[in-house]
Design a protein around this motif. Structure first.
Motif, short mmCIF file in Angstrom:
data_model
loop_
_atom_site.label_atom_id
_atom_site.label_comp_id
_atom_site.label_asym_id
_atom_site.label_seq_id
_atom_site.Cartn_x
_atom_site.Cartn_y
_atom_site.Cartn_z
N GLY A 65 0.81 -1.21 0.00
CA GLY A 65 0.00 0.00 0.00
C GLY A 65 0.84 1.26 0.00
N ASP A 66 0.23 2.36 0.42
CA ASP A 66 0.93 3.64 0.42
C ASP A 66 2.14 3.63 1.34
OD1 ASP A 66 -0.94 4.90 -1.34
OD2 ASP A 66 -2.33 5.12 0.33
N GLY A 67 2.03 2.92 2.46
CA GLY A 67 3.15 2.86 3.38
C GLY A 67 4.35 2.14 2.78
N THR A 68 4.11 1.04 2.08
CA THR A 68 5.20 0.31 1.43
C THR A 68 5.83 1.14 0.35
OG1 THR A 68 4.06 -1.78 1.88
CG2 THR A 68 5.80 -1.82 0.22
N LEU A 69 5.00 1.82 -0.46
CA LEU A 69 5.53 2.70 -1.50
C LEU A 69 6.42 3.77 -0.89
CD1 LEU A 69 5.62 3.91 -4.37
CD2 LEU A 69 3.52 5.16 -3.79
N THR A 96 -4.69 -1.77 1.69
CA THR A 96 -6.11 -1.73 2.02
C THR A 96 -6.87 -0.76 1.13
OG1 THR A 96 -5.62 -2.24 4.33
CG2 THR A 96 -7.76 -1.28 3.85
N ALA A 97 -6.38 0.46 1.02
CA ALA A 97 -7.08 1.49 0.27
C ALA A 97 -6.37 1.87 -1.03
CB ALA A 97 -7.26 2.73 1.14
N ASN A 98 -5.04 1.73 -1.07
CA ASN A 98 -4.26 2.05 -2.27
C ASN A 98 -4.56 3.46 -2.77
OD1 ASN A 98 -3.02 -0.59 -2.47
ND2 ASN A 98 -4.99 -1.34 -3.21
N ASP A 99 -4.46 4.44 -1.88
CA ASP A 99 -4.85 5.80 -2.24
C ASP A 99 -3.99 6.38 -3.36
OD1 ASP A 99 -7.12 6.65 -0.57
OD2 ASP A 99 -5.80 6.16 1.09
N PHE A 100 -2.68 6.22 -3.28
CA PHE A 100 -1.83 6.78 -4.33
C PHE A 100 -2.13 6.10 -5.66
CE2 PHE A 100 1.87 7.06 -7.03
CZ PHE A 100 2.27 8.38 -6.89
N ASN A 141 2.87 10.21 -0.97
CA ASN A 141 1.48 10.53 -1.22
C ASN A 141 1.00 11.79 -0.50
OD1 ASN A 141 -1.15 10.04 -2.30
ND2 ASN A 141 -1.77 9.13 -0.35
N LEU A 142 0.72 11.69 0.81
CA LEU A 142 0.02 12.79 1.46
C LEU A 142 0.20 12.73 2.97
CD1 LEU A 142 -3.44 13.96 0.25
CD2 LEU A 142 -3.12 13.67 2.69
N ALA A 143 0.30 13.90 3.58
CA ALA A 143 0.25 14.02 5.04
C ALA A 143 -1.10 14.60 5.40
CB ALA A 143 1.37 14.93 5.54
N SER A 144 -1.76 14.00 6.38
CA SER A 144 -3.10 14.46 6.75
C SER A 144 -3.21 14.58 8.25
CB SER A 144 -4.17 13.50 6.21
OG SER A 144 -4.01 12.20 6.75
N GLY A 145 -4.09 15.47 8.68
CA GLY A 145 -4.32 15.68 10.11
C GLY A 145 -5.78 15.96 10.37
N GLY A 146 -6.19 15.87 11.64
CA GLY A 146 -7.56 16.15 12.01
C GLY A 146 -8.44 14.91 11.94
N PHE A 147 -9.68 15.13 11.56
CA PHE A 147 -10.69 14.06 11.55
C PHE A 147 -10.23 12.84 10.74
CE2 PHE A 147 -14.31 12.17 9.25
CZ PHE A 147 -15.04 11.68 10.31
N GLY A 148 -9.76 13.08 9.50
CA GLY A 148 -9.37 11.96 8.65
C GLY A 148 -8.24 11.15 9.23
N THR A 149 -7.30 11.82 9.90
CA THR A 149 -6.18 11.11 10.51
C THR A 149 -6.67 10.21 11.63
OG1 THR A 149 -4.63 12.86 9.96
CG2 THR A 149 -4.03 11.41 11.77
N PHE A 197 -8.90 23.52 12.90
CA PHE A 197 -9.27 22.77 11.70
C PHE A 197 -9.76 21.39 12.10
CE2 PHE A 197 -4.68 21.73 12.05
CZ PHE A 197 -4.71 20.34 11.97
N ILE A 198 -10.65 20.85 11.27
CA ILE A 198 -11.10 19.47 11.48
C ILE A 198 -10.46 18.52 10.49
CG2 ILE A 198 -13.27 20.15 12.56
CD1 ILE A 198 -14.66 19.40 9.92
N ALA A 199 -9.85 19.06 9.43
CA ALA A 199 -9.12 18.22 8.48
C ALA A 199 -8.05 19.06 7.80
CB ALA A 199 -10.06 17.61 7.44
N LEU A 200 -6.91 18.44 7.59
CA LEU A 200 -5.78 19.08 6.95
C LEU A 200 -5.14 18.09 5.99
CD1 LEU A 200 -3.56 21.36 6.76
CD2 LEU A 200 -2.41 20.19 8.67
N GLY A 201 -4.91 18.51 4.77
CA GLY A 201 -4.22 17.67 3.80
C GLY A 201 -3.06 18.42 3.19
N ILE A 202 -1.91 17.77 3.14
CA ILE A 202 -0.72 18.35 2.51
C ILE A 202 -0.26 17.31 1.50
CG2 ILE A 202 1.61 19.25 2.86
CD1 ILE A 202 0.70 19.81 5.80
N GLY A 203 -0.55 17.57 0.23
CA GLY A 203 -0.49 16.51 -0.75
C GLY A 203 0.54 16.65 -1.83
N ASN A 204 1.14 15.52 -2.12
CA ASN A 204 1.84 15.27 -3.38
C ASN A 204 0.87 14.46 -4.23
OD1 ASN A 204 4.13 15.41 -5.08
ND2 ASN A 204 4.65 13.30 -4.57
N GLY A 205 0.23 13.45 -3.59
CA GLY A 205 -0.92 12.77 -4.16
C GLY A 205 -2.20 13.47 -3.74
#
Length: 314
Positions: A65-69, A96-100, A141-149, A197-205
């Motif tokens: 998954g994203d962690g292995t990548l 599990t999700a393969n987000d990238f 891929n992405l760093a996220s914080g808040g609700f989604g994290t 904030f309730i959600a934060l995304g810092i994305g490359n993906g």
């Protein structure tokens, strides 16, 4: 003519996958020199990447998954050699999700994923470099914080295995009554933001946590971070937005989100907060995240939505 030499690094959770085993056999039958290594504990991926480079591998393929990548990409990024001197990077989505992989339009079946690596020239992509607690970490891929994290961190492993990406949605729904904002200050070039904030995304993906499209316009080769901040809201609107975040409905987020593109961003909080870095939770009160342009070369689909420029053949 010497056959291409690849090294396939498989997350131990996927080592028994029959489709992957058959795909490896099929590629070998076509003349590919393909070695396989399986990760079981911390440090395995780093050791296998170094071994592959010493053995002259032309491509290193992460199966997971994203962690292995990110683990494989991080090891390549930490080398002294320039990107052009390192093996190229490929991905067989097995998480599990393969987000990238989903955002990039990569095939989800092992054999087509391996065939794509053989058919498509590598393209230089950016990586995220996060500094916190005196330590550097990398992510693709992405760093996220808040609700989604919190959804990602709190989703049980057993539920992930059974339900895949749906597990994140179910966990998100169970949290709707207890969304708590994170108070923080953000700053970057010509940018400053302060509040809850309730959600934060810092994305490359573009997405994380099983389909949360927090950075819907992110590109992997523009030299910039896509930053999305979902502010604290109240009452019924907040509950509605919680559902939106858990399901990744981009259009609704656009109405309330602050979105910027930055080469770097710093985050400060009075209390420790958690950022999820491609599946790895990192807790601190201070973070710095940089976009490092063109740090690795990766095989992506010809029409990859994450790519802004056509690939250059080696």
């Amino acid at each position: 003519m010497t056959a291409p030499h690849w090294r396939l690094i498989i997350n131990g959770k996927s080592a028994g996958d029959d489709d992957l085993r058959e795909a490896v056999h099929a590629m070998r039958e076509r003349g590919l020199d393909l070695d396989v290594r399986v990760t079981w504990e911390d440090g395995d991926a780093q050791r296998y990447v170094a071994e592959a480079i010493d053995d002259g591998a032309s491509a290193i393929v992460a199966a997971g998954g994203d962690g292995t990548l990110s683990e494989v990409a991080a090891t390549l990024a930490g080398r002294d050699e320039p990107a052009a001197a390192l093996p190229t990077l490929g991905l067989v989505p097995m998480g599990t999700a393969n987000d990238f992989a989903t955002a990039a339009g990569l095939p989800v079946e092992p054999l087509p994923a391996l065939e794509l690596i053989a058919a498509q020239p590598a393209h230089a992509i950016d990586l995220l470099r996060l500094e916190a607690n005196g330590k550097l970490r990398w992510a693709a891929n992405l760093a996220s914080g808040g609700f989604g994290t919190q959804v990602t961190v709190e989703t049980p492993e057993g539920m992930k295995k059974l339900l895949g990406g749906l597990a994140y949605v179910l966990t998100g729904l169970s949290r709707l009554g207890r969304i708590e904002p994170v108070e923080a200050r953000l700053r970057g070039p010509d940018f400053a933001w302060r509040g809850g904030f309730i959600a934060l995304g810092i994305g490359n993906g573009r997405q994380a946590g099983g389909g949360q499209a927090l950075c819907p316009d992110a590109l992997v080769d523009d030299g910039l971070l896509d930053v999305t901040v979902i502010p604290e809201l109240e009452g019924e609107v907040a509950a509605t937005l919680g559902t939106v975040v858990s399901e990744g409905k981009v259009a609704a987020l656009d109405r309330v989100a602050t979105r910027v593109r930055l080469s770097w961003i710093e985050i400060e909080a009075a209390a420790p907060l958690v950022l999820n870095l491609d599946g790895e939770p990192v807790e601190s009160t201070r973070f710095r995240i940089d976009c490092v342009p063109g740090r690795v070369r990766m095989h992506l689909p010809a029409g990859c939505p994450l790519r802004s420029q056509p690939p250059v053949a080696d």
